[in-house]
Design an enzyme around this catalytic site. Structure first.
Site, PDB file in Angstrom:
ATOM      1  N   TYR A   1       0.990  -1.167   0.009  1.00  0.00           N
ATOM      2  CA  TYR A   1       0.109  -0.054   0.060  1.00  0.00           C
ATOM      3  C   TYR A   1       0.855   1.250   0.212  1.00  0.00           C
ATOM      4  CZ  TYR A   1      -4.107  -2.764   0.408  1.00  0.00           C
ATOM      5  OH  TYR A   1      -5.172  -3.729   0.422  1.00  0.00           O
TER       6      TYR A   1
ATOM      7  N   PHE B   1      -5.098   7.654   6.082  1.00  0.00           N
ATOM      8  CA  PHE B   1      -5.751   6.299   6.355  1.00  0.00           C
ATOM      9  C   PHE B   1      -4.773   5.193   6.292  1.00  0.00           C
ATOM     10  CE2 PHE B   1      -6.934   6.693   2.000  1.00  0.00           C
ATOM     11  CZ  PHE B   1      -6.214   5.910   1.513  1.00  0.00           C
TER      12      PHE B   1
ATOM     13  N   ARG C   1     -14.011  -5.390 -10.806  1.00  0.00           N
ATOM     14  CA  ARG C   1     -14.362  -4.207 -10.056  1.00  0.00           C
ATOM     15  C   ARG C   1     -15.885  -4.010 -10.000  1.00  0.00           C
ATOM     16  NH1 ARG C   1     -10.468  -1.579  -8.496  1.00  0.00           N
ATOM     17  NH2 ARG C   1     -11.585   0.509  -8.046  1.00  0.00           N
TER      18      ARG C   1
ATOM     19  N   THR D   1     -15.796   1.183  -3.666  1.00  0.00           N
ATOM     20  CA  THR D   1     -14.961   1.223  -2.461  1.00  0.00           C
ATOM     21  C   THR D   1     -15.809   1.444  -1.194  1.00  0.00           C
ATOM     22  OG1 THR D   1     -13.186   1.507  -3.715  1.00  0.00           O
ATOM     23  CG2 THR D   1     -13.191   1.895  -1.443  1.00  0.00           C
TER      24      THR D   1
ATOM     25  N   ARG E   1     -19.285  -5.982  -1.798  1.00  0.00           N
ATOM     26  CA  ARG E   1     -19.238  -4.824  -0.971  1.00  0.00           C
ATOM     27  C   ARG E   1     -20.459  -4.309  -0.288  1.00  0.00           C
ATOM     28  NH1 ARG E   1     -14.529  -1.726  -4.006  1.00  0.00           N
ATOM     29  NH2 ARG E   1     -12.664  -2.708  -3.079  1.00  0.00           N
TER      30      ARG E   1
ATOM     31  N   ASN F   1     -14.138  -3.619   3.888  1.00  0.00           N
ATOM     32  CA  ASN F   1     -15.159  -3.753   2.642  1.00  0.00           C
ATOM     33  C   ASN F   1     -14.850  -5.048   1.986  1.00  0.00           C
ATOM     34  OD1 ASN F   1     -12.648  -3.192   1.124  1.00  0.00           O
ATOM     35  ND2 ASN F   1     -13.489  -1.477   0.398  1.00  0.00           N
TER      36      ASN F   1
ATOM     37  N   HIS G   1     -10.518  -6.440  -2.252  1.00  0.00           N
ATOM     38  CA  HIS G   1      -9.701  -5.662  -3.103  1.00  0.00           C
ATOM     39  C   HIS G   1      -9.529  -5.954  -4.574  1.00  0.00           C
ATOM     40  CE1 HIS G   1      -6.066  -3.209  -4.257  1.00  0.00           C
ATOM     41  NE2 HIS G   1      -5.566  -4.150  -4.793  1.00  0.00           N
TER      42      HIS G   1
END
Length: 143
Positions: free
Chosen positions: A51, A59, A87, A93, A104, A114, A117
Site C-alpha cells: 500500500y 488512512f 471491479r 469502494t 461490498r 470492505n 480488493h
C-alpha cells in the site's frame, strides 16, 4: 475484448467471516478463472510495501493495521476484461455507494473493512500480481 489478469484480495474481515468460498464463487460464476491463490498473513513491512502508494494519506496507518490483523487470500483472476469485471462484481469502494448484489454491498463491514480488493488498471494489476506471485505460481487450468 481482451483476456486479462487481475489481482483480487479477500481481506481479513472476509476471511474471518468464512466468506472465501462465497467470494470466489462470485468471480467464477461471472466468467473469471482463478489461476493462482494462496492464504497469507501479511507482515507490517509487506502491507506497507503493498500500500506504499497511499503512504501520505491519513488512512495509511489504519489500513496497514487492518491488513495485518488476520490472514488474507490473494488470488489472480483471468478472463475477458477481468479488471473491469472484477471491479463490477466487487462494487464501489464505499459499500454505502455500492450497487445491490455486489460483494461490498452485501458483505462489507465498513469503508475500510470492505471485504475485497481488486486492481484498478492493467499496469496496477501487473505490479500487484508480481508483488504476491511468481509466474510459475500461475496456472491456466485445462477445461
Amino acid at each position: 475484448m481482451a483476456k486479462e489478469r487481475t489481482l483480487s484480495i479477500i481481506k481479513p474481515d472476509g476471511v474471518r467471516r468464512n466468506l472465501v468460498g462465497t467470494v470466489v464463487n462470485r468471480f467464477e460464476s461471472n466468467g473469471l478463472q482463478v489461476i493462482g491463490m494462496k492464504m497469507i498473513h501479511l507482515s507490517q513491512k509487506e502491507a506497507e510495501g503493498f500500500y506504499a502508494v497511499h503512504k501520505e494519506r491519513p488512512f495509511f496507518g489504519s489500513l496497514v493495521d487492518y491488513m495485518t490483523s488476520g490472514p488474507i487470500v490473494v488470488q489472480v483472476l483471468e478472463g475477458e476484461s477481468a479488471i473491469s469485471k472484477n471491479r463490477e462484481i466487487m462494487g464501489a469502494t464505499n459499500p454505502e455507494q455500492a450497487a445491490e448484489g455486489t460483494i461490498r454491498k452485501e458483505f462489507a463491514v465498513s469503508l475500510e473493512q470492505n471485504t475485497v480488493h481488486g486492481s484498478d488498471a492493467p499496469e496496477t494489476a501487473a505490479t500487484e500480481i508480481a508483488y504476491f506471485f511468481s509466474e510459475t505460481e500461475l496456472v491456466n487450468p485445462v477445461l
